[in-house]
Design a protein around this motif. Structure first.
Motif, short mmCIF file in Angstrom:
data_model
loop_
_atom_site.label_atom_id
_atom_site.label_comp_id
_atom_site.label_asym_id
_atom_site.label_seq_id
_atom_site.Cartn_x
_atom_site.Cartn_y
_atom_site.Cartn_z
N TRP A 34 0.85 -1.19 0.00
CA TRP A 34 0.00 0.00 0.00
C TRP A 34 0.89 1.24 0.00
CZ3 TRP A 34 -5.18 0.35 -0.61
CH2 TRP A 34 -5.96 -0.78 -0.36
N TYR A 35 0.50 2.20 -0.84
CA TYR A 35 1.17 3.50 -0.91
C TYR A 35 0.11 4.59 -0.83
CZ TYR A 35 5.30 1.05 -2.79
OH TYR A 35 6.38 0.22 -2.97
N ARG A 36 0.56 5.79 -0.49
CA ARG A 36 -0.34 6.94 -0.47
C ARG A 36 0.31 8.04 -1.29
NH1 ARG A 36 -2.08 9.79 5.16
NH2 ARG A 36 0.17 10.22 5.33
N GLN A 37 -0.47 8.67 -2.18
CA GLN A 37 0.07 9.75 -2.99
C GLN A 37 -0.73 11.02 -2.76
OE1 GLN A 37 0.11 9.12 -7.25
NE2 GLN A 37 1.53 10.83 -7.59
N SER A 38 -0.05 11.99 -2.18
CA SER A 38 -0.67 13.30 -1.98
C SER A 38 -0.40 14.17 -3.19
CB SER A 38 -0.11 13.96 -0.72
OG SER A 38 -0.36 13.15 0.41
N LEU A 39 -1.17 15.25 -3.32
CA LEU A 39 -1.06 16.11 -4.50
C LEU A 39 0.36 16.67 -4.66
CD1 LEU A 39 -3.07 17.10 -6.61
CD2 LEU A 39 -3.32 19.20 -5.29
N GLY A 40 0.92 16.50 -5.85
CA GLY A 40 2.24 17.04 -6.14
C GLY A 40 3.39 16.22 -5.61
N GLN A 41 3.08 15.06 -5.05
CA GLN A 41 4.12 14.19 -4.48
C GLN A 41 4.14 12.86 -5.19
OE1 GLN A 41 6.06 15.38 -1.86
NE2 GLN A 41 4.93 17.27 -2.21
N GLY A 42 5.23 12.13 -5.01
CA GLY A 42 5.25 10.76 -5.48
C GLY A 42 4.57 9.84 -4.48
N PRO A 43 4.27 8.62 -4.86
CA PRO A 43 3.69 7.66 -3.92
C PRO A 43 4.62 7.46 -2.73
CG PRO A 43 3.50 6.84 -6.17
CD PRO A 43 4.39 8.04 -6.23
N GLU A 44 4.01 7.32 -1.55
CA GLU A 44 4.75 7.14 -0.31
C GLU A 44 4.37 5.80 0.31
OE1 GLU A 44 3.96 10.38 2.30
OE2 GLU A 44 4.87 9.43 4.02
N PHE A 45 5.37 4.98 0.62
CA PHE A 45 5.14 3.64 1.13
C PHE A 45 4.40 3.67 2.47
CE2 PHE A 45 5.99 -0.75 2.05
CZ PHE A 45 6.30 -0.80 3.39
N LEU A 46 3.43 2.76 2.60
CA LEU A 46 2.70 2.60 3.87
C LEU A 46 3.02 1.25 4.52
CD1 LEU A 46 -0.84 3.97 2.90
CD2 LEU A 46 0.96 5.16 4.16
N ILE A 47 2.75 0.14 3.81
CA ILE A 47 2.85 -1.18 4.40
C ILE A 47 3.05 -2.22 3.31
CG2 ILE A 47 0.34 -1.51 4.38
CD1 ILE A 47 0.64 -3.02 7.07
N TYR A 48 3.72 -3.31 3.68
CA TYR A 48 4.01 -4.39 2.75
C TYR A 48 3.63 -5.72 3.40
CZ TYR A 48 7.45 -7.97 1.18
OH TYR A 48 8.08 -9.13 0.78
N PHE A 49 2.89 -6.55 2.65
CA PHE A 49 2.53 -7.89 3.09
C PHE A 49 3.26 -8.93 2.27
CE2 PHE A 49 -1.06 -7.32 5.96
CZ PHE A 49 -1.52 -6.05 5.65
N GLN A 50 3.76 -9.94 2.94
CA GLN A 50 4.23 -11.14 2.26
C GLN A 50 3.31 -12.26 2.75
OE1 GLN A 50 6.55 -11.52 -0.23
NE2 GLN A 50 5.72 -13.60 -0.25
N GLY A 51 2.44 -12.72 1.86
CA GLY A 51 1.42 -13.66 2.31
C GLY A 51 0.42 -12.95 3.19
#
Lengths: 113, 112
Positions: A34-51
């Motif tokens: 999951w990533y979050r992208q605010s206006l004028g910014q690149g995507p920002e990492f939130l969380i990563y699942f393996q399985g």
């Protein structure tokens, strides 16, 4: 389609409400992000699942944010007591595993009024 | 602090000419670099990548160059086509992690 699917595509809600955002990864992909992208910014990492397990949740901004992936496929990002600053496009990506290209969905545009 | 920097918010290039998008990074622990392309209302699409042990990777019209000593990479698109008009994100991953760290993006306009 065979790509990453995110629902809803748009969500408008009032400050203080609870929201759930859904991600259906590409079939067979074990890794989900999951990533979050605010206006004028690149995507920002939130969380990563393996399985089913969260391998890295270091990007979650605070304890109002939580994500699950109970069966190792679909994932839900949950935001409690939403604030106006949570308004952004929330992107989900999946991959075949570590060090494989991440394939993104079209995102959910969340607007907190 | 921005670990991946794209200092040009936008770039206009004539159709048929070469487009060069630049990116600088600060973290020497990055081991993999990627370029993503994004159209409005769509998610980013993987374009091309390069390992930190290489200095060049080519795929059709797209070539990525990496200069580790300068902590700089660039994406060359030649010849540029109208469909290349999009936002391009430079990104990197850290050793032994899978999270991608993105720059702010450069909007590329291909002029007819």
């Amino acid at each position: 389609g065979a790509g990453v699917s995110q629902t809803p595509s748009n969500k408008v809600t009032e400050k203080g409400k609870y929201v759930e955002l859904r991600c259906d990864p590409i079939s067979g992909h074990t890794a989900l992000y999951w990533y979050r992208q605010s206006l004028g910014q690149g995507p920002e990492f939130l969380i990563y699942f393996q399985g089913t397990g969260a391998a890295d949740d270091s990007g979650l901004p605070n304890d109002r944010f939580f994500a699950v992936r109970p069966e190792g496929s679909v994932s839900t990002l949950k935001i409690q007591r939403t604030e106006r600053g949570d308004s952004a496009v929330y992107l989900c990506a999946s991959s075949e595993g570590r060090e494989q290209p991440q394939h993104f969905g079209d995102g959910t545009r969340l607007s907190i009024l | 602090d921005q670990q991946v920097k794209q200092n040009s918010p936008s770039l206009s290039v004539q159709e048929g000419r070469i487009s060069i998008l630049n990116c600088d990074y600060t973290n020497s622990m990055f081991d993999y670099f990627l370029w993503y392309k994004k159209y409005p209302a769509e998610g980013p699409t993987f374009l091309i990548s390069i390992s930190s042990i290489k200095d060049k990777n080519e795929d059709g019209r797209f070539t990525v160059f990496l200069n580790k000593s300068a902590k700089h990479l660039s994406l060359h698109i030649v010849p540029s086509q109208p469909g290349d008009s999009a936002v391009y994100f430079c990104a990197a991953t850290l050793v032994k992690t899978d999270k991608i760290i993105f720059g702010k993006g450069t909007r590329l306009h291909i002029l007819p």
